[in-house]
Design an enzyme around this catalytic site. Sequence first.
Site, mmCIF file in Angstrom:
data_model
loop_
_atom_site.group_PDB
_atom_site.id
_atom_site.type_symbol
_atom_site.label_atom_id
_atom_site.label_comp_id
_atom_site.label_asym_id
_atom_site.label_seq_id
_atom_site.Cartn_x
_atom_site.Cartn_y
_atom_site.Cartn_z
ATOM 1 N N SER A 133 77.884 13.693 47.741
ATOM 2 C CA SER A 133 76.752 14.421 47.180
ATOM 3 C C SER A 133 75.823 13.400 46.546
ATOM 4 O O SER A 133 76.264 12.584 45.728
ATOM 5 C CB SER A 133 77.244 15.416 46.136
ATOM 6 O OG SER A 133 76.166 16.190 45.671
ATOM 7 N N GLU A 134 74.534 13.427 46.913
ATOM 8 C CA GLU A 134 73.681 12.296 46.566
ATOM 9 C C GLU A 134 73.361 12.169 45.074
ATOM 10 O O GLU A 134 72.905 11.121 44.634
ATOM 11 C CB GLU A 134 72.403 12.279 47.415
ATOM 12 C CG GLU A 134 71.537 13.512 47.337
ATOM 13 C CD GLU A 134 71.838 14.494 48.467
ATOM 14 O OE1 GLU A 134 73.007 14.580 48.900
ATOM 15 O OE2 GLU A 134 70.896 15.187 48.897
ATOM 16 N N ASN A 135 73.616 13.208 44.280
ATOM 17 C CA ASN A 135 73.443 13.026 42.835
ATOM 18 C C ASN A 135 74.481 12.060 42.261
ATOM 19 O O ASN A 135 74.261 11.469 41.210
ATOM 20 C CB ASN A 135 73.464 14.366 42.092
ATOM 21 C CG ASN A 135 74.610 15.261 42.484
ATOM 22 O OD1 ASN A 135 75.020 15.325 43.648
ATOM 23 N ND2 ASN A 135 75.175 15.957 41.515
ATOM 24 N N SER A 179 74.847 5.818 44.520
ATOM 25 C CA SER A 179 74.924 6.858 45.540
ATOM 26 C C SER A 179 74.018 6.532 46.720
ATOM 27 O O SER A 179 74.403 6.676 47.881
ATOM 28 C CB SER A 179 74.526 8.201 44.919
ATOM 29 O OG SER A 179 74.666 9.230 45.849
#
Lengths: 235, 211
Positions: free
Chosen positions: B45-47, B87
């Site tokens: 998840s890019e967060n 990330s």
Amino acid sequence: MDKVTQSFEEIVKQIPDGASIAVGGFGLSGIPEKLILALVAQGTKDLTIYSNNCGVDDWGLGLLLKERQIKKMVASYVGENKTFEQQFLNGEIDVELTPQGTLAERLRAGGSGIPAFYTPTGVGTPIAEGKEVRQFDGEEYVLERGIVADFAFIKGWKADRYGNIVYRHTAQNFNPLCAMAGKVTIAEVEEIVELGALLPDEVHTPAVFVQHVLAGQQYEKRIEKRTVRSKGGEA
Amino acid sequence: MTARDVIVQRAVKEVQDGMNINLGIGMPTLVADALPAGVDVLLQSENGMLGIGPYPVEGTEDADLINAGKETVTAVNGASYFDSATSFSMIRGGHIDLAILGGMEVSQHGDLANWMIPGKMVKGMGGAMDLVVGAKRVIVIMDHVNKHGESKVKKACTLPLTGRGVINRLITDLAVFDFTEQGMVLVELLDGHTLEDVTAKTEAEFINGLT
């Protein structure tokens, strides 16, 4: 070296109209909610805000928007906010959309003494318009600028009085990068612990990046999209 | 099966054991729910998370644990959390094996448009522009035609691009296409659709690669 202060009201007095602030958080997760509220109460205007999102209509950075305190917003995603839409369509707010990874790297770079860097993100899209594009090893890259902000607002889980910070789960997000990019970084946390209580191995943001530490009370921690499954069942 | 089921079921077949995968918001998220039990992958998840688990049991949701769609999630055993720059080092640096994203328009050159419709309120691109240039393999999943029956698979995108020449494979409710040096190649028909049917609903020029 004791960076702990008590009053959110007092700490934001150093922030003048027209200041730029890097604000941590992703959506409403890991946002410095008490510092934002203090800045709303102070009424500081013409702010430039660097933050991935801009809150929702009645929480987070959305509160600063509502009071028309933001002049320019640099973000990757500003949906979920009608106030924003209205001010944008009326030309009342200046917006610089930046891809999420580029925003993260711009903050990291600015805080690391790197004024600009080349990235493959956005080549051939509107984001690259007006920016230098250069080839390396046969591929094109866009030049993006590092960000240094007058101030940074970050939200941690725990801190010690030196300003070492530990974050909790995905509430880390942009907070360590904003901490680096701020000339003066103000950290609010859920708990201030004794020196030594944070193991050197677990510190996420080392003390050098943080100038002030405050403990907030009763964090609201709003959830934007509550998704659950029933016990033992599917989502 | 609905068009959405056809697309999601086909997309699931792209997932292999050992992959690190980023699933976009919306229809791509449904791919996670459709994964067969026991498949050994890490969802990013890019967060700032690698190893997304299922949605939390009601009452255990945690505001400090969300995915890139801002939904409450859980972490699998073996998950990790990190800052957003790390990330995107994973994403941009070519460490993510597979990204599956939604699309508004795809061109025959492998261009993707999925973030902005001129004249409407611009919400922002989020992490999509980084994902399409960085993931080792980029798959777009979308309906073949829009609600007016017009082809979303075009000679050239009319909407502002998310990435230029970035797509490896397109999966629609009608067919599967690959983007190669030679051009856009039809590699599979889905859900009983015929070549004539697909040709009629595709504005883009493509090579018939069916065997």
